[in-house]
Write a protein that holds these residues in place. Structure first.
Motif, PDB file in Angstrom:
ATOM      1  N   ASP A 189     -12.314  54.189 -12.019  1.00 32.92           N
ATOM      2  CA  ASP A 189     -12.586  53.486 -13.265  1.00 32.92           C
ATOM      3  C   ASP A 189     -13.011  52.061 -12.955  1.00 32.92           C
ATOM      4  O   ASP A 189     -12.351  51.356 -12.164  1.00 32.92           O
ATOM      5  N   TYR A 190     -14.080  51.604 -13.580  1.00 37.23           N
ATOM      6  CA  TYR A 190     -14.623  50.284 -13.257  1.00 37.23           C
ATOM      7  C   TYR A 190     -13.650  49.164 -13.596  1.00 37.23           C
ATOM      8  O   TYR A 190     -13.607  48.145 -12.898  1.00 37.23           O
ATOM      9  N   ARG A 191     -12.852  49.335 -14.616  1.00 36.18           N
ATOM     10  CA  ARG A 191     -11.926  48.277 -14.992  1.00 36.18           C
ATOM     11  C   ARG A 191     -10.876  48.052 -13.911  1.00 36.18           C
ATOM     12  O   ARG A 191     -10.503  46.913 -13.634  1.00 36.18           O
ATOM     13  N   GLU A 192     -10.406  49.132 -13.319  1.00 35.99           N
ATOM     14  CA  GLU A 192      -9.456  48.979 -12.213  1.00 35.99           C
ATOM     15  C   GLU A 192     -10.144  48.380 -10.991  1.00 35.99           C
ATOM     16  O   GLU A 192      -9.560  47.566 -10.273  1.00 35.99           O
TER      17      GLU A 192
END
Length: 288
Positions: free
Chosen positions: A79-82
């Motif tokens: 996931d890009y947010r992580e």
């Protein structure tokens, strides 16, 4: 016609121009703690000084997570947010050099350092206190970003030892950036010059890494530069320690294949090189 010197006048003149006797000051630890409190007191009186470690990082998290996140693909289905949070944390630590450089330059211009020199304190306590207060200042931003990350979906998916090691590497990188700030704050004469130099150098460096986008997407001539950036090793180390990204492929540069070891070597090596330069620059500036 000869004259006889007045012994009273001679004694008075000697006392007038005699160098003041410097009494032994308090222990170094007390000197440092007093100066740290003095530096942090400005935050309580001027809370807007926390904008760079509160509002700005949160703004970056929200912009890249929700505006650019959908257009940036990360290998391994992460996931890009992580994937993003360690990069923004490292960028915030890099920006800590701004705070050190500006604060030190301001103290030098206002003559505050000259006043410190008249007190019975060691010169080293001024730099140590500046470094400690800057780390505390930056740590506030790390806490804010960690809480913001939890809100947008970031998680630490590893054990407590790896989690702590990731934060320690981050603080170690911030310690290196503090010495860079001391060099710039000691060399340059005005706040405007400090801000101009720091912005045009540190800001591009934070983007020329794996901070916001994978280096694999960069041109072939630019990718090695990004992967050998010390910031890239720090970011990759945090991602692997926190379980936010898989290990890089075999075609990545050597520092990214062993990011924890590379980060520690970068931190120690850069500190050994930059710290003596910073001390000499500060010493030269305060002896003018």
């Amino acid at each position: 016609m000869s004259t006889v010197a007045d012994p009273t006048h001679t004694s008075a003149t000697h006392e007038r121009f005699a160098m003041p006797v410097r009494h032994e000051g308090p222990p170094l630890s007390r000197q440092i703690s007093a100066l740290v409190r003095r530096n942090l007191f400005h935050i309580r009186r001027q809370p807007e000084n926390l904008a760079d470690v509160t509002i700005q990082p949160v703004m970056f998290v929200l912009l890249f997570a929700f505006v650019f996140g959908g257009a940036i693909a990360v290998a391994g289905g992460v996931d890009y947010r992580e994937w993003l949070l360690p990069g923004i944390m490292a960028q915030t630590m890099a920006f800590s050099s701004f705070v050190v450089a500006a604060g030190l330059c301001n103290d030098l211009n206002k003559g505050i350092i000259d006043r410190f020199r008249t007190l019975p304190i060691q010169r080293a306590s001024i730099l140590i206190a500046r470094s400690a207060s800057s780390l505390i200042h930056s740590s506030i931003g790390v806490v804010v970003m960690s809480l913001t990350g939890l809100v947008v979906g970031w998680r630490i998916r590893s054990g407590i030892v790896d989690a702590v090691l990731g934060y320690l590497i981050l603080l170690g990188f911030g310690f290196v950036m503090i010495w860079i700030g001391i060099v710039v704050g000691s060399r340059l004469k005005t706040i405007e010059a400090v801000n101009g130099v720091m912005f045009t150098t540190i800001f591009p460096i934070t983007f020329l890494a794996n901070t916001f986008a994978p280096p694999e997407s960069m041109p072939s001539w630019l990718r090695p530069v990004a992967e050998w950036n010390p910031l890239a090793s720090v970011v990759q180390a945090m991602r692997e320690l926190w379980g936010n990204a898989p290990a890089v492929g075999p075609d990545a540069a050597l520092p990214l294949q062993h990011p924890v070891l590379a980060s520690l070597l970068w931190i120690v090596g850069l500190t050994v090189i930059i710290a003596p330069i910073a001390v000499k620059a500060f010493d030269a500036r305060t002896r003018d």
